[in-house]
Write a protein that holds these residues in place. Structure first.
Motif, PDB file in Angstrom:
ATOM      1  N   PRO A  42     -23.314  31.479 -16.570  1.00  0.00           N
ATOM      2  CA  PRO A  42     -22.847  30.112 -16.789  1.00  0.00           C
ATOM      3  C   PRO A  42     -22.079  29.575 -15.579  1.00  0.00           C
ATOM      4  N   GLN A  43     -22.168  28.267 -15.398  1.00  0.00           N
ATOM      5  CA  GLN A  43     -21.463  27.610 -14.300  1.00  0.00           C
ATOM      6  C   GLN A  43     -20.094  27.135 -14.784  1.00  0.00           C
ATOM      7  N   ASN A  44     -19.156  27.003 -13.868  1.00  0.00           N
ATOM      8  CA  ASN A  44     -17.829  26.450 -14.156  1.00  0.00           C
ATOM      9  C   ASN A  44     -17.058  27.213 -15.224  1.00  0.00           C
ATOM     10  N   VAL A  45     -17.202  28.514 -15.236  1.00  0.00           N
ATOM     11  CA  VAL A  45     -16.428  29.352 -16.146  1.00  0.00           C
ATOM     12  C   VAL A  45     -15.165  29.780 -15.410  1.00  0.00           C
ATOM     13  N   PRO A  46     -14.000  29.598 -16.027  1.00  0.00           N
ATOM     14  CA  PRO A  46     -12.778  30.026 -15.343  1.00  0.00           C
ATOM     15  C   PRO A  46     -12.799  31.540 -15.118  1.00  0.00           C
ATOM     16  N   THR A  47     -12.383  31.966 -13.944  1.00  0.00           N
ATOM     17  CA  THR A  47     -12.383  33.389 -13.614  1.00  0.00           C
ATOM     18  C   THR A  47     -11.024  33.811 -13.069  1.00  0.00           C
TER      19      THR A  47
ATOM     20  N   SER B  30     -19.530  38.838 -19.769  1.00  0.00           N
ATOM     21  CA  SER B  30     -18.197  38.297 -20.046  1.00  0.00           C
ATOM     22  C   SER B  30     -18.112  36.815 -19.688  1.00  0.00           C
ATOM     23  N   ALA B  31     -18.879  36.358 -18.707  1.00  0.00           N
ATOM     24  CA  ALA B  31     -18.899  34.927 -18.380  1.00  0.00           C
ATOM     25  C   ALA B  31     -19.479  34.132 -19.547  1.00  0.00           C
ATOM     26  N   ARG B  32     -20.552  34.648 -20.150  1.00  0.00           N
ATOM     27  CA  ARG B  32     -21.154  33.958 -21.302  1.00  0.00           C
ATOM     28  C   ARG B  32     -20.193  33.961 -22.495  1.00  0.00           C
ATOM     29  N   VAL B  33     -19.514  35.062 -22.723  1.00  0.00           N
ATOM     30  CA  VAL B  33     -18.549  35.133 -23.820  1.00  0.00           C
ATOM     31  C   VAL B  33     -17.369  34.198 -23.554  1.00  0.00           C
ATOM     32  N   THR B  34     -16.904  34.157 -22.323  1.00  0.00           N
ATOM     33  CA  THR B  34     -15.810  33.243 -21.963  1.00  0.00           C
ATOM     34  C   THR B  34     -16.205  31.807 -22.267  1.00  0.00           C
TER      35      THR B  34
ATOM     36  N   ALA C  47     -15.538  27.156 -25.782  1.00  0.00           N
ATOM     37  CA  ALA C  47     -16.197  26.117 -26.572  1.00  0.00           C
ATOM     38  C   ALA C  47     -15.740  26.150 -28.035  1.00  0.00           C
ATOM     39  N   ASN C  48     -15.191  27.292 -28.452  1.00  0.00           N
ATOM     40  CA  ASN C  48     -14.708  27.452 -29.826  1.00  0.00           C
ATOM     41  C   ASN C  48     -13.190  27.423 -29.914  1.00  0.00           C
ATOM     42  N   GLY C  49     -12.558  26.788 -28.935  1.00  0.00           N
ATOM     43  CA  GLY C  49     -11.127  26.540 -29.008  1.00  0.00           C
ATOM     44  C   GLY C  49     -10.210  27.655 -28.560  1.00  0.00           C
ATOM     45  N   ARG C  50     -10.753  28.691 -27.969  1.00  0.00           N
ATOM     46  CA  ARG C  50      -9.926  29.790 -27.467  1.00  0.00           C
ATOM     47  C   ARG C  50      -9.641  29.581 -25.988  1.00  0.00           C
TER      48      ARG C  50
END
Length: 109
Positions: A2-7, A67-71, A76-79
């Motif tokens: 995924p793009q633009n995932v905080p790392t 982990s990027a996909r899970v993040t 997206a689910n408020g976490r």
């Protein structure tokens, strides 16, 4: 990935960071961070209530892809979640502690 995932890099993780390990059971058994919470990626949707609440989650897998996909899903689910760049491979390479479920020499697989 995924793009633009905080790392976050392993070197920037605090000692009390909450780690969510999303690898499969055999990977976890072979070697994991001692304080990590284990929740395999494939079980996440069904067990979303088992995800630690409150503090920011640092999501980790072997190399950072899962982990990027899970993040992305958690955010997206408020976490509040960030991906650990390089995953357990970077964790181990940085000399951070790794333990195995069996007590054998831990390894990242």
């Amino acid at each position: 990935m995924p793009q633009n995932v905080p790392t976050v890099s392993v070197s920037d993780l605090s000692a009390d960071a909450v780690l969510l390990d999303v690898r499969e059971q055999d990977e976890w058994d072979a070697g994991h961070a001692p304080s990590a919470v284990h929740l395999p990626m494939g079980e996440l949707a069904a067990r979303l209530d088992d995800v630690p609440a409150g503090a920011a989650l640092n999501v980790i897998c072997r190399s950072g892809g899962r982990s990027a996909r899970v993040t992305e899903y958690l955010n997206a689910n408020g976490r509040d979640a960030v991906n650990v760049d390089g995953g357990m491979q970077s964790w181990a390479a940085a000399g951070r502690p790794v333990v195995s479920a069996s007590g054998a020499d831990p390894q990242v697989i």
